[in-house]
Design a protein around this motif. Sequence first.
Motif, PDB file in Angstrom:
ATOM      1  N   GLN A 293      21.294 -13.991   9.480  1.00 52.05           N
ATOM      2  CA  GLN A 293      20.073 -13.727   9.279  1.00 52.05           C
ATOM      3  C   GLN A 293      19.261 -14.884   9.142  1.00 52.05           C
ATOM      4  OE1 GLN A 293      19.748 -12.323   4.981  1.00 52.05           O
ATOM      5  NE2 GLN A 293      18.093 -12.015   4.792  1.00 52.05           N
ATOM      6  N   ILE A 294      18.427 -14.533   9.281  1.00 49.41           N
ATOM      7  CA  ILE A 294      17.223 -15.895   9.408  1.00 49.41           C
ATOM      8  C   ILE A 294      16.432 -15.931   8.568  1.00 49.41           C
ATOM      9  CG2 ILE A 294      15.574 -16.934  10.608  1.00 49.41           C
ATOM     10  CD1 ILE A 294      16.132 -15.846  13.225  1.00 49.41           C
ATOM     11  N   VAL A 295      16.735 -17.543   7.601  1.00 50.11           N
ATOM     12  CA  VAL A 295      16.321 -17.467   6.536  1.00 50.11           C
ATOM     13  C   VAL A 295      15.326 -18.964   6.284  1.00 50.11           C
ATOM     14  CG1 VAL A 295      18.762 -17.261   5.181  1.00 50.11           C
ATOM     15  CG2 VAL A 295      17.862 -19.550   6.004  1.00 50.11           C
ATOM     16  N   ALA A 296      14.185 -18.631   5.457  1.00 48.54           N
ATOM     17  CA  ALA A 296      13.259 -19.591   4.611  1.00 48.54           C
ATOM     18  C   ALA A 296      13.760 -20.816   4.191  1.00 48.54           C
ATOM     19  CB  ALA A 296      11.561 -18.983   4.156  1.00 48.54           C
ATOM     20  N   SER A 297      14.745 -20.638   3.323  1.00 48.22           N
ATOM     21  CA  SER A 297      15.461 -22.146   2.151  1.00 48.22           C
ATOM     22  C   SER A 297      16.910 -21.064   2.057  1.00 48.22           C
ATOM     23  CB  SER A 297      14.518 -21.496   1.206  1.00 48.22           C
ATOM     24  OG  SER A 297      14.863 -20.388   0.234  1.00 48.22           O
ATOM     25  N   HIS A 298      17.037 -22.180   2.027  1.00 47.33           N
ATOM     26  CA  HIS A 298      19.138 -21.804   1.813  1.00 47.33           C
ATOM     27  C   HIS A 298      19.225 -21.075   0.452  1.00 47.33           C
ATOM     28  CE1 HIS A 298      20.000 -23.399   5.473  1.00 47.33           C
ATOM     29  NE2 HIS A 298      18.851 -24.799   5.052  1.00 47.33           N
ATOM     30  N   ASP A 299      19.805 -20.013   0.642  1.00 49.01           N
ATOM     31  CA  ASP A 299      19.985 -18.965  -0.770  1.00 49.01           C
ATOM     32  C   ASP A 299      21.369 -18.059  -0.171  1.00 49.01           C
ATOM     33  OD1 ASP A 299      19.627 -17.462  -2.957  1.00 49.01           O
ATOM     34  OD2 ASP A 299      17.895 -16.692  -3.033  1.00 49.01           O
ATOM     35  N   PRO A 300      22.206 -18.422  -1.142  1.00 47.19           N
ATOM     36  CA  PRO A 300      23.397 -17.175  -1.165  1.00 47.19           C
ATOM     37  C   PRO A 300      23.122 -15.970  -1.199  1.00 47.19           C
ATOM     38  CG  PRO A 300      24.198 -18.664  -2.807  1.00 47.19           C
ATOM     39  CD  PRO A 300      22.129 -19.281  -3.005  1.00 47.19           C
ATOM     40  N   ASN A 301      22.403 -15.896  -2.224  1.00 51.71           N
ATOM     41  CA  ASN A 301      22.131 -14.720  -2.956  1.00 51.71           C
ATOM     42  C   ASN A 301      21.068 -13.801  -1.585  1.00 51.71           C
ATOM     43  OD1 ASN A 301      23.830 -13.629  -4.953  1.00 51.71           O
ATOM     44  ND2 ASN A 301      22.423 -15.906  -5.614  1.00 51.71           N
ATOM     45  N   LYS A 302      21.450 -12.604  -0.849  1.00 47.64           N
ATOM     46  CA  LYS A 302      20.073 -12.093  -0.079  1.00 47.64           C
ATOM     47  C   LYS A 302      20.527 -10.901   0.461  1.00 47.64           C
ATOM     48  CE  LYS A 302      19.039 -16.071   1.736  1.00 47.64           C
ATOM     49  NZ  LYS A 302      17.244 -16.027   1.838  1.00 47.64           N
ATOM     50  N   MET A 303      19.272  -9.749   0.875  1.00 45.74           N
ATOM     51  CA  MET A 303      18.904  -8.912   1.213  1.00 45.74           C
ATOM     52  C   MET A 303      18.930  -8.336   2.851  1.00 45.74           C
ATOM     53  SD  MET A 303      17.249  -5.347  -0.809  1.00 45.74           S
ATOM     54  CE  MET A 303      17.628  -3.653  -0.160  1.00 45.74           C
ATOM     55  N   VAL A 304      19.667  -7.595   3.525  1.00 45.95           N
ATOM     56  CA  VAL A 304      19.541  -7.896   4.602  1.00 45.95           C
ATOM     57  C   VAL A 304      19.966  -6.274   5.355  1.00 45.95           C
ATOM     58  CG1 VAL A 304      20.826  -8.165   6.895  1.00 45.95           C
ATOM     59  CG2 VAL A 304      21.246  -9.755   4.933  1.00 45.95           C
ATOM     60  N   LEU A 305      18.320  -6.323   6.162  1.00 44.16           N
ATOM     61  CA  LEU A 305      18.452  -4.651   6.545  1.00 44.16           C
ATOM     62  C   LEU A 305      18.554  -5.286   8.653  1.00 44.16           C
ATOM     63  CD1 LEU A 305      17.681  -1.562   6.991  1.00 44.16           C
ATOM     64  CD2 LEU A 305      15.347  -2.942   7.205  1.00 44.16           C
ATOM     65  N   ARG A 306      19.946  -4.283   8.652  1.00 44.74           N
ATOM     66  CA  ARG A 306      20.565  -4.253   9.981  1.00 44.74           C
ATOM     67  C   ARG A 306      19.427  -3.770  10.821  1.00 44.74           C
ATOM     68  NH1 ARG A 306      25.785  -3.900   9.869  1.00 44.74           N
ATOM     69  NH2 ARG A 306      27.250  -5.493   8.476  1.00 44.74           N
ATOM     70  N   LYS A 307      19.120  -4.437  12.474  1.00 50.53           N
ATOM     71  CA  LYS A 307      18.043  -3.783  13.377  1.00 50.53           C
ATOM     72  C   LYS A 307      16.530  -3.381  12.341  1.00 50.53           C
ATOM     73  CE  LYS A 307      21.733  -1.809  16.253  1.00 50.53           C
ATOM     74  NZ  LYS A 307      21.713  -0.256  16.552  1.00 50.53           N
TER      75      LYS A 307
END
Length: 648
Positions: A293-307
Amino acid sequence: MSITILHAQVLPTDTVPAIIKYTTENGATKFDSELRPLRQIAGAPAPFYTYFWEFGDGGFSFEKDPIHQYKKTDSVKVRLFATNNYDDGKRPPTKPRPIKPLTPKPMLASNDPSGLFKMGGNIELKSNCMPKPGDDMMLVFGYRNKATNGQQNVNGTVAILYNDREFANNNFVLAETRTYNNEKKGDLKSMLTTAYVPSKKNAPVYYASLTNEMPSTTAFDEKVLLKDKAKDFKSSESWRFENLQQGEERFLFMHFKTTPEMVKDTNAVVRISAVFIPDNPLLETEFFNMELQIVASHDPNKMVLRKSRMNYRFTGKNRELTYKIRFQNTGEGPAKKIDVAANISEVFSMTTLRVTKTKPEVVNCDSAYTGQSCIKTIKGTDSVHFVFSNIYLPGLQQKGVNDADSTMGFVEYKIRFKEKPKKLPIKSGAAIVFDKNEPIYTNRAVGRFKMGLSPALIIGYGFPFQTDNKNYLNDKNFVIGASLAPYAPHRSYWQVEVYLNTFKENTFLVNTDVGISRDTIVNKIPYRIDRKDNYRTTKIMTINAVPLQFRYNLNKYIGAGAGTLVSVNLYDKSTDELRYRLIPAQGTQVNLNVIANDLTKRFSDINASFFADVQLGLVHVGPSIGFRYLYDPKTNNSRMGTYLTWKL
């Protein structure tokens, strides 16, 4: 009395590289580091560093203070790549430090297995961080000859595929690859038509941390060429390896620079794929697909939407979206209960939501026995809670915890639309609560629809399609044209139009002289000019276009627009012809035509008419009727026109 205040100069700590320290005892080298102080982001959890060490001999570690056993006493360069999490500064620069290891003791001549191959395959990838535009990323490419291969020695090729074709710009530049086992650069293109990879889901194709699926080694019946897999990527590199011993692990270290042109959408997921191609046809070609996942800052807690970028034309009620919420316990102790709350957009049907995967892998609480680790899904009207109970998720800063992966988890769920949604971004976010601590809020996962293009046919009546429209009130024209706009825009959008060229030829009388009674000679025969008519013939070819217009859909049935209709004469020819009636002394009269003037001009005139219109019908996609009011400031005339259009 005066007081002088001295201001101490504050040096930019972001430019201070990581300082590598080490000590050697009993033949083992212990490393630690000195890094710039962390600066906490307001409202975020406590910042911390994660570490990736490259020991310069093919070994590596993700621990904070690792211990490494060197097999040789050759000088090596040690590198530390530290990633700052929840910190508002830049990553500490990496500065290699040369060291000369001491002679190891025989009993410590080999290191323990790396622990990288958690998916059970012959290859695996692991990155030190998620990619950040304009930043660096390290990738460990591990390959091995696992015992189940049944081969004492294996020769072959390993390759890396990157820069997805679905993105217009390249996301990565492979700046450097460091090898330690005499791997030689190869040519992947020569193998694309001969190497096969599995195509079924149960074949050995492994996935990185966003899926965490354990592979199946079940045999497969169908195969596809490697080139069909590689066509999804724009860039590739490959290396030849030889004499890979049974049980031996080898590693390549790849330094990727993320381009500033990398997708700015911090919800986008990019892929990097590794390929293992053994020379022995009895061994399978393997893929390892890593999703980042492309990030703006490094954060281990993320929400990702595939496609997250969807084609609206093919998005309907049955389209299923996949969300994943990743979390990491960064505390000093284990977490036994984790509540992951996600808001659900109103476009989704809550009844279709289903949990597909979790880490830790647990059963549903409805079927769990007392005290069993489980997950409970609590659905609300616009939110859902995924509650992990009776689990043990170690803390990253917990004593004795050296594997950062063991502190991470996720919940993945799928959900469908209630109906075909409006063409608007779909936003979701999550909050994560570890035991009774304060909630940690993730990024917002945004689903967007690709613009798409919608061509349309236009049949109009009453448009002024001449550059000189002085008499156009009595000149009603039928015209055929076409338009191009974004596909099914929800509100505002831009549209262009172009119409078939109009070709007009007109001959008219300019003036007449009668009873001239002037003598002339034609072919040595005397005549008297009785009449002279001056006719002019004009031929004009005009192109008509709307270079840009602004449109706005009030709803799916009514739309309005405004713009400028431009008419340009591509070809303008004017011919003056003199027609004489000649009377001879004897005999019948003679008619004589003479070309007096012939003038051709190109792009001779241009005219712009301003318009506003209203459309009624299926203004998103489908047929509609439009009523257009046009005003020509050149002639100070106005008129109404109408048209039928069908957007595809």
